[in-house]
Design a protein around this motif. Structure first.
Motif, PDB file in Angstrom:
ATOM      1  N   ASP A  25       0.969  -1.170  -0.050  1.00 34.91           N
ATOM      2  CA  ASP A  25      -0.091   0.093  -0.093  1.00 34.91           C
ATOM      3  C   ASP A  25       0.989   1.120   0.067  1.00 34.91           C
ATOM      4  OD1 ASP A  25      -1.511   2.213   0.581  1.00 34.91           O
ATOM      5  OD2 ASP A  25      -2.626   1.186   2.218  1.00 34.91           O
ATOM      6  N   PRO A  26       1.126   1.960  -1.105  1.00 39.94           N
ATOM      7  CA  PRO A  26       2.148   2.965  -1.260  1.00 39.94           C
ATOM      8  C   PRO A  26       1.513   4.174  -0.422  1.00 39.94           C
ATOM      9  CG  PRO A  26       1.390   2.395  -3.361  1.00 39.94           C
ATOM     10  CD  PRO A  26       0.564   1.632  -2.499  1.00 39.94           C
ATOM     11  N   THR A  27       0.229   4.350   0.223  1.00 39.85           N
ATOM     12  CA  THR A  27      -0.189   5.389   0.953  1.00 39.85           C
ATOM     13  C   THR A  27       0.389   5.190   2.459  1.00 39.85           C
ATOM     14  OG1 THR A  27      -2.307   4.360   1.547  1.00 39.85           O
ATOM     15  CG2 THR A  27      -2.464   5.709  -0.407  1.00 39.85           C
ATOM     16  N   ILE A  28       0.852   4.107   2.791  1.00 39.57           N
ATOM     17  CA  ILE A  28       1.499   3.814   3.837  1.00 39.57           C
ATOM     18  C   ILE A  28       3.140   4.089   3.773  1.00 39.57           C
ATOM     19  CG2 ILE A  28       1.864   2.099   5.930  1.00 39.57           C
ATOM     20  CD1 ILE A  28      -0.829   0.936   5.016  1.00 39.57           C
ATOM     21  N   HIS A  29       3.558   4.120   2.813  1.00 34.09           N
ATOM     22  CA  HIS A  29       5.189   4.181   2.890  1.00 34.09           C
ATOM     23  C   HIS A  29       5.841   5.273   3.606  1.00 34.09           C
ATOM     24  CE1 HIS A  29       5.585   1.204  -0.928  1.00 34.09           C
ATOM     25  NE2 HIS A  29       4.796   0.859  -0.119  1.00 34.09           N
ATOM     26  N   SER A  30       4.915   6.604   3.596  1.00 32.22           N
ATOM     27  CA  SER A  30       5.712   7.794   4.082  1.00 32.22           C
ATOM     28  C   SER A  30       5.783   7.519   5.769  1.00 32.22           C
ATOM     29  CB  SER A  30       4.860   9.058   3.900  1.00 32.22           C
ATOM     30  OG  SER A  30       3.364   9.007   4.498  1.00 32.22           O
ATOM     31  N   ALA A  31       4.645   6.568   6.206  1.00 29.14           N
ATOM     32  CA  ALA A  31       4.815   6.402   7.665  1.00 29.14           C
ATOM     33  C   ALA A  31       5.710   5.278   8.066  1.00 29.14           C
ATOM     34  CB  ALA A  31       3.253   5.894   8.040  1.00 29.14           C
ATOM     35  N   ILE A  32       6.258   4.504   6.994  1.00 31.12           N
ATOM     36  CA  ILE A  32       7.016   3.296   7.188  1.00 31.12           C
ATOM     37  C   ILE A  32       8.520   3.800   7.003  1.00 31.12           C
ATOM     38  CG2 ILE A  32       8.122   1.104   6.192  1.00 31.12           C
ATOM     39  CD1 ILE A  32       5.316   0.403   5.288  1.00 31.12           C
ATOM     40  N   ASP A  33       8.855   5.071   6.087  1.00 31.21           N
ATOM     41  CA  ASP A  33      10.171   5.376   5.694  1.00 31.21           C
ATOM     42  C   ASP A  33      11.003   5.636   6.922  1.00 31.21           C
ATOM     43  OD1 ASP A  33      12.219   6.616   4.324  1.00 31.21           O
ATOM     44  OD2 ASP A  33      11.073   8.377   4.581  1.00 31.21           O
ATOM     45  N   GLY A  34      11.877   5.428   7.198  1.00 30.26           N
ATOM     46  CA  GLY A  34      12.880   5.470   8.322  1.00 30.26           C
ATOM     47  C   GLY A  34      13.803   6.613   7.966  1.00 30.26           C
ATOM     48  N   THR A  35      14.073   7.385   6.754  1.00 28.97           N
ATOM     49  CA  THR A  35      14.864   8.292   6.297  1.00 28.97           C
ATOM     50  C   THR A  35      14.247   9.773   6.742  1.00 28.97           C
ATOM     51  OG1 THR A  35      14.118   8.533   4.230  1.00 28.97           O
ATOM     52  CG2 THR A  35      16.083   7.045   4.568  1.00 28.97           C
ATOM     53  N   GLY A  36      12.671   9.794   6.443  1.00 23.80           N
ATOM     54  CA  GLY A  36      12.033  10.987   6.799  1.00 23.80           C
ATOM     55  C   GLY A  36      12.056  11.713   5.302  1.00 23.80           C
ATOM     56  N   TRP A  37      12.420  11.208   3.966  1.00 18.53           N
ATOM     57  CA  TRP A  37      12.317  11.655   2.967  1.00 18.53           C
ATOM     58  C   TRP A  37      10.978  11.287   2.153  1.00 18.53           C
ATOM     59  CZ3 TRP A  37      17.635   9.294   1.005  1.00 18.53           C
ATOM     60  CH2 TRP A  37      18.642   9.957   1.757  1.00 18.53           C
ATOM     61  N   VAL A  38      10.404  10.384   2.519  1.00 18.86           N
ATOM     62  CA  VAL A  38       9.024   9.951   1.873  1.00 18.86           C
ATOM     63  C   VAL A  38       7.837  10.840   2.258  1.00 18.86           C
ATOM     64  CG1 VAL A  38       7.541   8.152   1.045  1.00 18.86           C
ATOM     65  CG2 VAL A  38      10.021   7.628   1.446  1.00 18.86           C
ATOM     66  N   ARG A  39       7.335  11.540   1.373  1.00 22.11           N
ATOM     67  CA  ARG A  39       6.167  12.351   1.938  1.00 22.11           C
ATOM     68  C   ARG A  39       4.697  11.914   1.620  1.00 22.11           C
ATOM     69  NH1 ARG A  39       9.252  14.576   5.161  1.00 22.11           N
ATOM     70  NH2 ARG A  39      10.378  16.484   4.816  1.00 22.11           N
ATOM     71  N   GLU A  40       4.630  11.594   0.341  1.00 22.18           N
ATOM     72  CA  GLU A  40       3.069  11.036   0.158  1.00 22.18           C
ATOM     73  C   GLU A  40       2.970  10.466  -1.191  1.00 22.18           C
ATOM     74  OE1 GLU A  40      -1.459  13.075  -0.505  1.00 22.18           O
ATOM     75  OE2 GLU A  40       0.277  14.366   0.411  1.00 22.18           O
TER      76      GLU A  40
END
Length: 166
Positions: A25-40
C-alpha cells in the motif's frame, strides 16, 4: 564500502500476509520510511504486479529542489513473501530513468502469527556516472532499522517487535 547493499531484519508479531498488505500500500510508505524523505503517495493504488509504476512525493534538504518526486517500478512481487521496487525519476522528455538501486522486503513466516521481515537496499546495479555524484548508501543503516520498527508499529501496534535471536 565493499558491500553494495545494506539490510536489517526484525521479527513482527503478525502474519506475513498482513505485513505484506501494508508494504503493498503506497499510501503507508511515508509512515514506514526511516529516512524521513518520503512524503506522500502520488499513485495510491495497491501494488499488485511486477512492472507496475507508482510515484511518491519526496523531500530532502540536500536535494537541489528540496521537494521532488520519484517514480518507482515494482520489480519483485511474490505475496506474501517478497516485494521490491526500483527507484528513479521522470526526465524532462517524460521518460522514466531508474538509478539502479532497489528496495526489497523479504518476509519469512515464523508460524501463524510472527513474520521475520528483512529490508534490503541494494545499489549494486548503479552505473558509474550516477556514483560520481551520489554517495552510496545515501543514509546510514539505522534508517533501515527505523523503517522496520515503523512498519512493526503500524502493522501490530500493540505487539513488540524483536530482532532475530533477541
Amino acid at each position: 564500502m565493499a558491500e553494495e547493499n545494506v539490510s536489517a531484519t526484525l521479527i513482527v508479531a503478525e502474519p506475513a500476509a498482513r505485513v505484506f498488505a501494508m508494504l503493498a500500500d503506497p499510501t503507508i510508505h511515508s509512515a514506514i520510511d526511516g529516512t524521513g524523505w518520503v512524503r506522500e503517495a502520488v499513485d495510491r493504488a495497491p501494488l499488485t504486479e511486477v512492472g507496475q509504476f507508482f510515484r511518491m512525493d519526496m523531500y530532502h534538504a540536500n536535494h537541489p529542489e528540496g521537494g521532488y518526486q520519484v517514480a518507482n517500478k515494482v520489480a519483485v512481487l511474490d505475496p506474501p513473501c517478497a516485494i521490491g521496487w526500483l527507484t528513479g525519476q521522470e526526465k524532462d522528455d517524460g521518460h522514466l530513468e531508474f538509478g539502479g538501486w532497489i528496495w526489497r522486503y523479504d518476509l519469512a513466516p515464523l508460524g501463524p502469527s510472527e513474520t521475520e521481515v528483512t529490508l534490503t537496499y541494494d545499489w549494486s546495479a548503479v552505473p558509474q556516472y550516477i556514483r560520481e555524484y551520489l554517495q552510496f548508501p545515501p543514509f546510514g543503516p539505522e534508517h533501515l532499522v527505523n523503517s522496520l520498527h515503523h512498519l512493526a508499529g503500524l502493522v501490530a501496534p500493540t505487539s513488540r517487535a524483536r530482532t532475530p535471536g533477541g
